[in-house]
Design an enzyme around this catalytic site. Structure first.
Site, mmCIF file in Angstrom:
data_model
loop_
_atom_site.group_PDB
_atom_site.id
_atom_site.type_symbol
_atom_site.label_atom_id
_atom_site.label_comp_id
_atom_site.label_asym_id
_atom_site.label_seq_id
_atom_site.Cartn_x
_atom_site.Cartn_y
_atom_site.Cartn_z
ATOM 1 N N HIS A 102 -6.276 36.487 36.056
ATOM 2 C CA HIS A 102 -5.402 36.851 34.937
ATOM 3 C C HIS A 102 -6.188 37.097 33.663
ATOM 4 O O HIS A 102 -7.271 36.570 33.468
ATOM 5 C CB HIS A 102 -4.413 35.709 34.686
ATOM 6 C CG HIS A 102 -5.069 34.353 34.636
ATOM 7 N ND1 HIS A 102 -5.451 33.747 33.469
ATOM 8 C CD2 HIS A 102 -5.466 33.502 35.624
ATOM 9 C CE1 HIS A 102 -6.023 32.592 33.738
ATOM 10 N NE2 HIS A 102 -6.055 32.412 35.044
ATOM 11 N N HIS A 149 -2.178 33.012 30.600
ATOM 12 C CA HIS A 149 -1.881 34.075 31.566
ATOM 13 C C HIS A 149 -1.182 35.195 30.825
ATOM 14 O O HIS A 149 -0.043 35.045 30.403
ATOM 15 C CB HIS A 149 -0.953 33.588 32.678
ATOM 16 C CG HIS A 149 -1.553 32.488 33.495
ATOM 17 N ND1 HIS A 149 -1.243 31.172 33.308
ATOM 18 C CD2 HIS A 149 -2.468 32.499 34.484
ATOM 19 C CE1 HIS A 149 -1.931 30.434 34.155
ATOM 20 N NE2 HIS A 149 -2.691 31.207 34.887
ATOM 21 N N GLU A 166 -10.203 34.521 40.031
ATOM 22 C CA GLU A 166 -10.092 33.316 40.845
ATOM 23 C C GLU A 166 -9.628 33.576 42.271
ATOM 24 O O GLU A 166 -8.451 33.456 42.575
ATOM 25 C CB GLU A 166 -9.207 32.261 40.171
ATOM 26 C CG GLU A 166 -7.855 32.722 39.675
ATOM 27 C CD GLU A 166 -7.099 31.567 38.987
ATOM 28 O OE1 GLU A 166 -7.132 30.441 39.498
ATOM 29 O OE2 GLU A 166 -6.494 31.807 37.932
HETATM 30 MN MN MN Z 1 -8.053 27.875 36.559
HETATM 31 MN MN MN Z 2 -6.983 30.722 36.025
#
Ligand code: MN
Ligand code: MN
Length: 297
Positions: free
Chosen positions: A155, A163, A188
Protein backbone atom coordinates in the site's frame (compact mmCIF):
# COMPACT_ATOMS: atom_id res chain seq x y z
CA UNK A 1 17.51 16.80 2.47
CA UNK A 2 13.87 17.70 3.07
CA UNK A 3 12.53 17.50 6.58
CA UNK A 4 9.98 14.87 5.57
CA UNK A 5 12.69 12.68 4.06
CA UNK A 6 14.90 12.87 7.13
CA UNK A 7 11.94 11.90 9.32
CA UNK A 8 11.08 8.95 7.09
CA UNK A 9 14.71 7.79 7.25
CA UNK A 10 14.80 8.14 11.03
CA UNK A 11 11.49 6.24 11.39
CA UNK A 12 13.02 3.56 9.16
CA UNK A 13 16.15 3.28 11.31
CA UNK A 14 14.07 2.92 14.45
CA UNK A 15 11.84 0.28 12.84
CA UNK A 16 14.99 -1.70 11.97
CA UNK A 17 16.11 -1.53 15.61
CA UNK A 18 12.75 -2.91 16.70
CA UNK A 19 13.14 -5.82 14.28
CA UNK A 20 16.60 -6.54 15.70
CA UNK A 21 15.17 -6.49 19.22
CA UNK A 22 12.37 -8.86 18.13
CA UNK A 23 14.97 -11.31 16.83
CA UNK A 24 16.69 -11.25 20.21
CA UNK A 25 13.67 -11.69 22.47
CA UNK A 26 11.40 -13.94 20.40
CA UNK A 27 11.89 -17.48 21.70
CA UNK A 28 9.66 -20.49 22.13
CA UNK A 29 7.33 -20.06 25.14
CA UNK A 30 7.82 -16.30 25.41
CA UNK A 31 4.52 -14.46 25.98
CA UNK A 32 3.37 -12.58 22.87
CA UNK A 33 2.16 -9.66 24.97
CA UNK A 34 5.63 -9.22 26.45
CA UNK A 35 7.13 -8.96 22.97
CA UNK A 36 4.47 -6.45 21.83
CA UNK A 37 4.96 -4.26 24.89
CA UNK A 38 8.75 -4.41 24.82
CA UNK A 39 8.91 -3.35 21.16
CA UNK A 40 6.33 -0.59 21.54
CA UNK A 41 8.16 0.75 24.56
CA UNK A 42 11.42 0.68 22.61
CA UNK A 43 9.82 2.79 19.87
CA UNK A 44 9.12 5.51 22.44
CA UNK A 45 12.57 5.15 24.00
CA UNK A 46 14.15 5.74 20.58
CA UNK A 47 12.10 8.87 19.96
CA UNK A 48 9.32 7.53 17.75
CA UNK A 49 5.76 6.32 18.33
CA UNK A 50 4.15 3.08 17.21
CA UNK A 51 2.29 3.72 13.94
CA UNK A 52 0.15 0.69 14.84
CA UNK A 53 0.31 -1.99 17.53
CA UNK A 54 3.09 -4.55 17.09
CA UNK A 55 1.47 -7.33 15.07
CA UNK A 56 2.50 -10.90 15.81
CA UNK A 57 1.17 -13.58 13.49
CA UNK A 58 1.68 -17.16 14.61
CA UNK A 59 1.34 -19.77 11.83
CA UNK A 60 -1.97 -19.15 9.96
CA UNK A 61 -2.61 -15.84 11.76
CA UNK A 62 -1.74 -13.50 8.92
CA UNK A 63 -2.53 -9.92 9.90
CA UNK A 64 -4.15 -7.54 12.42
CA UNK A 65 -3.32 -9.53 15.54
CA UNK A 66 -1.70 -7.94 18.55
CA UNK A 67 -1.96 -9.32 22.05
CA UNK A 68 -4.95 -8.09 24.02
CA UNK A 69 -4.41 -7.16 27.68
CA UNK A 70 -3.53 -10.17 29.86
CA UNK A 71 -3.06 -12.40 26.81
CA UNK A 72 -1.60 -15.78 27.81
CA UNK A 73 -0.59 -16.91 24.32
CA UNK A 74 3.07 -17.75 23.78
CA UNK A 75 5.29 -18.56 20.84
CA UNK A 76 4.54 -22.24 20.25
CA UNK A 77 7.05 -24.93 19.35
CA UNK A 78 7.49 -25.67 15.65
CA UNK A 79 5.84 -22.40 14.68
CA UNK A 80 6.47 -19.74 12.08
CA UNK A 81 5.94 -16.22 13.43
CA UNK A 82 5.50 -12.91 11.62
CA UNK A 83 6.41 -9.62 13.26
CA UNK A 84 4.89 -6.57 11.63
CA UNK A 85 6.21 -3.34 13.05
CA UNK A 86 5.33 0.28 12.35
CA UNK A 87 6.71 3.45 13.85
CA UNK A 88 6.23 7.09 13.01
CA UNK A 89 7.90 10.39 13.69
CA UNK A 90 5.39 13.22 13.50
CA UNK A 91 3.28 11.07 11.19
CA UNK A 92 6.09 9.95 8.86
CA UNK A 93 5.63 6.20 8.93
CA UNK A 94 7.93 3.24 8.41
CA UNK A 95 6.12 -0.11 8.10
CA UNK A 96 8.16 -3.33 7.99
CA UNK A 97 7.77 -7.02 8.68
CA UNK A 98 9.84 -10.14 9.04
CA UNK A 99 9.21 -13.80 9.74
CA UNK A 100 11.06 -16.05 12.16
CA UNK A 101 10.91 -19.82 12.03
CA UNK A 102 11.03 -22.18 14.97
CA UNK A 103 10.71 -25.09 12.56
CA UNK A 104 13.36 -25.97 9.97
CA UNK A 105 10.65 -27.01 7.49
CA UNK A 106 9.50 -23.41 7.07
CA UNK A 107 12.86 -21.89 6.20
CA UNK A 108 12.18 -21.86 2.45
CA UNK A 109 8.71 -20.44 2.96
CA UNK A 110 10.35 -17.46 4.64
CA UNK A 111 12.96 -17.08 1.92
CA UNK A 112 10.26 -17.13 -0.77
CA UNK A 113 8.56 -14.03 0.69
CA UNK A 114 11.90 -12.25 1.16
CA UNK A 115 12.92 -13.05 -2.39
CA UNK A 116 9.57 -11.85 -3.73
CA UNK A 117 9.95 -8.62 -1.77
CA UNK A 118 13.43 -7.96 -3.13
CA UNK A 119 12.44 -8.77 -6.70
CA UNK A 120 9.32 -6.63 -6.45
CA UNK A 121 11.23 -3.64 -5.08
CA UNK A 122 13.95 -4.01 -7.72
CA UNK A 123 11.28 -3.61 -10.40
CA UNK A 124 9.74 -0.48 -8.90
CA UNK A 125 10.52 2.89 -10.43
CA UNK A 126 8.53 5.83 -11.84
CA UNK A 127 6.32 4.76 -14.76
CA UNK A 128 6.11 1.07 -13.79
CA UNK A 129 2.61 -0.35 -13.43
CA UNK A 130 1.75 -1.82 -10.03
CA UNK A 131 0.34 -4.83 -11.89
CA UNK A 132 3.85 -5.52 -13.21
CA UNK A 133 5.22 -5.59 -9.66
CA UNK A 134 2.42 -7.96 -8.61
CA UNK A 135 3.32 -10.35 -11.43
CA UNK A 136 6.97 -10.35 -10.37
CA UNK A 137 6.07 -11.05 -6.74
CA UNK A 138 3.82 -13.94 -7.70
CA UNK A 139 6.46 -15.44 -9.98
CA UNK A 140 9.12 -15.25 -7.26
CA UNK A 141 6.90 -17.08 -4.77
CA UNK A 142 5.66 -19.77 -7.16
CA UNK A 143 9.25 -20.45 -8.25
CA UNK A 144 9.81 -21.80 -4.74
CA UNK A 145 6.73 -24.01 -5.02
CA UNK A 146 4.63 -21.79 -2.74
CA UNK A 147 1.56 -19.65 -3.17
CA UNK A 148 1.02 -15.92 -2.59
CA UNK A 149 -1.86 -14.66 -0.44
CA UNK A 150 -3.96 -13.05 -3.16
CA UNK A 151 -6.24 -10.81 -1.11
CA UNK A 152 -3.59 -8.88 0.81
CA UNK A 153 -1.61 -6.08 -0.80
CA UNK A 154 1.14 -3.59 -0.27
CA UNK A 155 0.00 0.00 0.00
CA UNK A 156 0.92 3.63 -0.36
CA UNK A 157 1.77 5.56 2.78
CA UNK A 158 1.24 9.24 3.41
CA UNK A 159 1.75 11.36 6.48
CA UNK A 160 -0.46 9.97 9.30
CA UNK A 161 -2.05 7.66 6.75
CA UNK A 162 -0.97 4.03 6.74
CA UNK A 163 -3.06 2.74 3.82
CA UNK A 164 -3.87 5.19 1.09
CA UNK A 165 -4.40 5.29 -2.65
CA UNK A 166 -2.62 2.77 -4.81
CA UNK A 167 -1.86 -0.82 -3.83
CA UNK A 168 0.95 -3.20 -4.73
CA UNK A 169 -0.69 -6.57 -5.46
CA UNK A 170 0.98 -9.86 -4.60
CA UNK A 171 -0.36 -11.62 -7.71
CA UNK A 172 -0.57 -10.89 -11.44
CA UNK A 173 -3.66 -9.56 -13.18
CA UNK A 174 -4.60 -6.78 -10.77
CA UNK A 175 -4.55 -3.34 -12.39
CA UNK A 176 -4.07 -0.35 -10.15
CA UNK A 177 -2.19 2.47 -11.79
CA UNK A 178 1.40 3.51 -12.16
CA UNK A 179 4.16 4.19 -9.66
CA UNK A 180 5.30 7.82 -9.44
CA UNK A 181 8.41 9.53 -8.17
CA UNK A 182 8.25 10.68 -4.57
CA UNK A 183 5.63 8.17 -3.51
CA UNK A 184 6.13 6.02 -0.41
CA UNK A 185 5.07 2.38 -0.55
CA UNK A 186 5.01 -0.51 1.86
CA UNK A 187 5.58 -3.63 -0.22
CA UNK A 188 4.53 -6.82 1.55
CA UNK A 189 4.35 -10.24 -0.06
CA UNK A 190 2.79 -13.10 1.92
CA UNK A 191 3.64 -16.68 1.02
CA UNK A 192 1.86 -19.87 2.01
CA UNK A 193 1.94 -23.57 1.12
CA UNK A 194 0.96 -24.81 -2.34
CA UNK A 195 -2.07 -26.68 -0.94
CA UNK A 196 -3.39 -23.66 0.93
CA UNK A 197 -6.36 -21.55 -0.16
CA UNK A 198 -3.92 -18.71 -0.78
CA UNK A 199 -6.20 -16.13 0.77
CA UNK A 200 -7.14 -14.75 4.17
CA UNK A 201 -10.54 -14.68 5.83
CA UNK A 202 -11.85 -12.82 8.88
CA UNK A 203 -11.62 -14.57 12.22
CA UNK A 204 -13.88 -13.73 15.15
CA UNK A 205 -11.22 -11.92 17.11
CA UNK A 206 -10.79 -8.14 17.07
CA UNK A 207 -7.96 -6.44 18.94
CA UNK A 208 -7.05 -3.48 16.70
CA UNK A 209 -9.23 -0.44 15.91
CA UNK A 210 -9.07 2.98 14.36
CA UNK A 211 -10.95 6.25 14.59
CA UNK A 212 -13.60 6.59 11.89
CA UNK A 213 -15.96 9.52 12.52
CA UNK A 214 -17.46 11.83 15.11
CA UNK A 215 -20.94 11.40 16.49
CA UNK A 216 -22.71 12.94 19.40
CA UNK A 217 -22.84 10.36 22.18
CA UNK A 218 -24.91 10.51 25.37
CA UNK A 219 -22.13 9.38 27.64
CA UNK A 220 -19.59 12.02 28.64
CA UNK A 221 -17.04 9.27 29.25
CA UNK A 222 -17.55 7.93 25.73
CA UNK A 223 -17.05 11.42 24.26
CA UNK A 224 -13.89 11.88 26.31
CA UNK A 225 -12.50 8.52 25.22
CA UNK A 226 -13.22 9.32 21.57
CA UNK A 227 -11.50 12.71 21.90
CA UNK A 228 -8.46 11.02 23.43
CA UNK A 229 -8.30 8.47 20.58
CA UNK A 230 -8.55 11.19 17.93
CA UNK A 231 -5.89 13.32 19.50
CA UNK A 232 -3.49 10.50 20.27
CA UNK A 233 -3.84 8.25 17.23
CA UNK A 234 -5.69 10.25 14.54
CA UNK A 235 -6.56 7.70 11.83
CA UNK A 236 -3.75 5.31 12.80
CA UNK A 237 -4.60 1.86 14.18
CA UNK A 238 -4.44 1.34 17.94
CA UNK A 239 -4.82 -1.60 20.34
CA UNK A 240 -7.59 -1.94 22.89
CA UNK A 241 -4.72 -3.03 25.18
CA UNK A 242 -3.24 0.49 24.96
CA UNK A 243 -6.48 2.13 26.14
CA UNK A 244 -7.17 -0.40 28.90
CA UNK A 245 -3.90 0.47 30.57
CA UNK A 246 -4.82 4.20 30.54
CA UNK A 247 -8.55 4.11 31.28
CA UNK A 248 -8.96 1.70 34.14
CA UNK A 249 -12.49 2.66 35.29
CA UNK A 250 -14.94 -0.26 35.63
CA UNK A 251 -17.27 0.83 32.82
CA UNK A 252 -14.44 0.96 30.24
CA UNK A 253 -15.59 -2.13 28.31
CA UNK A 254 -19.10 -0.77 28.07
CA UNK A 255 -17.94 2.64 26.85
CA UNK A 256 -15.54 1.16 24.32
CA UNK A 257 -18.42 -0.98 23.05
CA UNK A 258 -20.50 2.20 22.53
CA UNK A 259 -17.76 3.68 20.35
CA UNK A 260 -17.76 0.56 18.18
CA UNK A 261 -21.57 0.34 17.93
CA UNK A 262 -21.84 3.98 16.92
CA UNK A 263 -19.06 3.40 14.34
CA UNK A 264 -17.00 6.24 15.79
CA UNK A 265 -14.20 3.67 15.76
CA UNK A 266 -13.98 0.69 13.46
CA UNK A 267 -12.45 -2.71 14.15
CA UNK A 268 -9.94 -4.64 12.09
CA UNK A 269 -10.76 -8.34 12.20
CA UNK A 270 -7.81 -10.66 12.79
CA UNK A 271 -7.10 -12.24 9.39
CA UNK A 272 -6.21 -15.91 9.09
CA UNK A 273 -5.17 -18.03 6.12
CA UNK A 274 -8.48 -19.48 4.93
CA UNK A 275 -7.32 -23.12 4.98
CA UNK A 276 -5.46 -22.72 8.27
CA UNK A 277 -1.99 -23.23 6.78
CA UNK A 278 1.16 -21.31 7.79
CA UNK A 279 2.04 -17.99 6.19
CA UNK A 280 5.30 -16.04 5.93
CA UNK A 281 5.58 -12.30 5.28
CA UNK A 282 8.32 -9.86 4.35
CA UNK A 283 7.81 -6.11 4.16
CA UNK A 284 9.78 -2.96 3.55
CA UNK A 285 8.85 0.68 3.22
CA UNK A 286 10.39 2.30 0.15
CA UNK A 287 10.65 5.78 -1.30
CA UNK A 288 10.32 5.93 -5.08
CA UNK A 289 13.21 7.89 -6.55
CA UNK A 290 14.10 8.79 -10.12
CA UNK A 291 15.81 5.53 -11.05
CA UNK A 292 14.43 3.11 -8.48
CA UNK A 293 13.53 2.71 -4.86
CA UNK A 294 15.29 3.57 -1.65
CA UNK A 295 14.48 1.03 1.10
CA UNK A 296 14.17 2.82 4.44
CA UNK A 297 13.59 -0.22 6.64
MN1 MN B 1 3.22 -3.92 8.03
MN1 MN C 1 1.97 -2.65 5.51
Amino acid sequence: MSEALSKYLEAGRIAVKLKEEAKKIAKINVLLVDICERLEFLAFELGAKPAFPVNIGVNEITAHFTSPANDVRKIPENSIVKFDIGVHIEGYIADTAMTLSFNQDYQDLIISAQDALQNGINAMKPGVKVSHVGAIIEKAITRFGYRPIRNLMGHRIERFNLHTGKSIPNISGIEGGTIEEGEIYAVEPFSTLQDAAGMVRDSNETVIFRYHKDRRLKSQDAMALLEYIKKEHRFLPFASRWLRSKFSYPSFDNIFEQLIKSRCIIPYRVLVEASGLPVSQAEHTVIVEKDGCRIIT
